[in-house]
Write a protein that holds these residues in place. Sequence first.
Motif, PDB file in Angstrom:
ATOM      1  N   MET A   1      54.665  49.763   3.667  1.00  0.00           N
ATOM      2  CA  MET A   1      53.694  48.976   2.915  1.00  0.00           C
ATOM      3  C   MET A   1      53.350  47.726   3.703  1.00  0.00           C
ATOM      4  O   MET A   1      54.143  47.262   4.521  1.00  0.00           O
ATOM      5  N   MET A   2      52.173  47.194   3.416  1.00  0.00           N
ATOM      6  CA  MET A   2      51.742  45.966   4.056  1.00  0.00           C
ATOM      7  C   MET A   2      51.034  45.113   3.018  1.00  0.00           C
ATOM      8  O   MET A   2      50.327  45.628   2.159  1.00  0.00           O
ATOM      9  N   GLY A   3      51.244  43.817   3.117  1.00  0.00           N
ATOM     10  CA  GLY A   3      50.585  42.887   2.204  1.00  0.00           C
ATOM     11  C   GLY A   3      51.093  41.487   2.441  1.00  0.00           C
ATOM     12  O   GLY A   3      51.270  41.064   3.579  1.00  0.00           O
ATOM     13  N   GLU A   4      51.360  40.792   1.357  1.00  0.00           N
ATOM     14  CA  GLU A   4      51.866  39.433   1.434  1.00  0.00           C
ATOM     15  C   GLU A   4      53.125  39.320   0.599  1.00  0.00           C
ATOM     16  O   GLU A   4      53.203  39.865  -0.502  1.00  0.00           O
TER      17      GLU A   4
ATOM     18  N   PHE B   1      54.528  34.205   0.546  1.00  0.00           N
ATOM     19  CA  PHE B   1      53.456  33.419   1.149  1.00  0.00           C
ATOM     20  C   PHE B   1      53.223  33.738   2.628  1.00  0.00           C
ATOM     21  O   PHE B   1      52.651  32.942   3.358  1.00  0.00           O
ATOM     22  N   LYS B   2      53.664  34.909   3.066  1.00  0.00           N
ATOM     23  CA  LYS B   2      53.523  35.302   4.461  1.00  0.00           C
ATOM     24  C   LYS B   2      53.009  36.741   4.535  1.00  0.00           C
ATOM     25  O   LYS B   2      53.359  37.561   3.686  1.00  0.00           O
ATOM     26  N   PRO B   3      52.202  37.067   5.568  1.00  0.00           N
ATOM     27  CA  PRO B   3      51.819  38.472   5.748  1.00  0.00           C
ATOM     28  C   PRO B   3      53.075  39.268   6.095  1.00  0.00           C
ATOM     29  O   PRO B   3      53.909  38.817   6.890  1.00  0.00           O
ATOM     30  N   ALA B   4      53.226  40.435   5.473  1.00  0.00           N
ATOM     31  CA  ALA B   4      54.491  41.159   5.616  1.00  0.00           C
ATOM     32  C   ALA B   4      54.290  42.670   5.602  1.00  0.00           C
ATOM     33  O   ALA B   4      53.285  43.170   5.108  1.00  0.00           O
ATOM     34  N   VAL B   5      55.278  43.371   6.163  1.00  0.00           N
ATOM     35  CA  VAL B   5      55.347  44.824   6.098  1.00  0.00           C
ATOM     36  C   VAL B   5      56.732  45.215   5.587  1.00  0.00           C
ATOM     37  O   VAL B   5      57.701  44.470   5.743  1.00  0.00           O
ATOM     38  N   THR B   6      56.781  46.383   4.986  1.00  0.00           N
ATOM     39  CA  THR B   6      58.052  46.965   4.569  1.00  0.00           C
ATOM     40  C   THR B   6      58.163  48.331   5.228  1.00  0.00           C
ATOM     41  O   THR B   6      57.211  49.119   5.185  1.00  0.00           O
ATOM     42  N   VAL B   7      59.306  48.576   5.857  1.00  0.00           N
ATOM     43  CA  VAL B   7      59.577  49.873   6.473  1.00  0.00           C
ATOM     44  C   VAL B   7      60.921  50.378   5.972  1.00  0.00           C
ATOM     45  O   VAL B   7      61.743  49.601   5.493  1.00  0.00           O
ATOM     46  N   TYR B   8      61.119  51.678   6.092  1.00  0.00           N
ATOM     47  CA  TYR B   8      62.320  52.328   5.575  1.00  0.00           C
ATOM     48  C   TYR B   8      62.930  53.183   6.678  1.00  0.00           C
ATOM     49  O   TYR B   8      62.237  53.984   7.294  1.00  0.00           O
ATOM     50  N   VAL B   9      64.227  53.011   6.916  1.00  0.00           N
ATOM     51  CA  VAL B   9      64.900  53.739   7.990  1.00  0.00           C
ATOM     52  C   VAL B   9      66.150  54.402   7.420  1.00  0.00           C
ATOM     53  O   VAL B   9      66.973  53.749   6.774  1.00  0.00           O
ATOM     54  N   ARG B  10      66.275  55.698   7.666  1.00  0.00           N
ATOM     55  CA  ARG B  10      67.471  56.424   7.230  1.00  0.00           C
ATOM     56  C   ARG B  10      68.652  56.035   8.116  1.00  0.00           C
ATOM     57  O   ARG B  10      68.497  55.801   9.315  1.00  0.00           O
TER      58      ARG B  10
END
Length: 168
Positions: A43-46, A49-58
């Motif tokens: 996912m990507m968004g905010e 108060f910062k631009p951010a991404v979320t990633v998932y790692v097994r």
Amino acid sequence: MSFRKIEPTELPGNIIDEVCNKWMLLSAGTESDFNFMTVNWGMMGELWFKPAVTVYVRHSRHTMNYMESSDTFTLTALKPGHQDALNLAGSKSGRDIDKLKESGLTAAFVDGCPTFEEAAYTIVCKKMYADEMPPENFLDKDVFDKAYTDEDYHKMYIGQIVAAYVND
């Protein structure tokens, strides 16, 4: 190769399509030792108060070791024509093969972080938060049953987008 720094809000295309349908590469490590894998969940968004991404790692992924030992990671969208490299990065382990050589990709680095000369664009992230995703926290049992047929669960990483580069 010519990487040009841009604002994260200037990233080209549709990030949902890029992650879900075209796939991206998640890379972590140093110029002398890094690994990468295909991601198609994220996912990507905010956030905060910062631009951010979320990633998932097994936990079973070789890249997990690099994510754990690095303060930064990159997400790279490759230019068209590299589906074989994406397939290999998602199906073979850097423990077993020289993934860079076998993929045919060429390592490049921006801000000391790994990416590839074949990149359309690269997002450089600084880890802000990480947490396990234990089975008891899933509210949708159907999603859990579909995503986790074994006990190889994901760890979630949230990264602040600190830079973005397009490869002209």
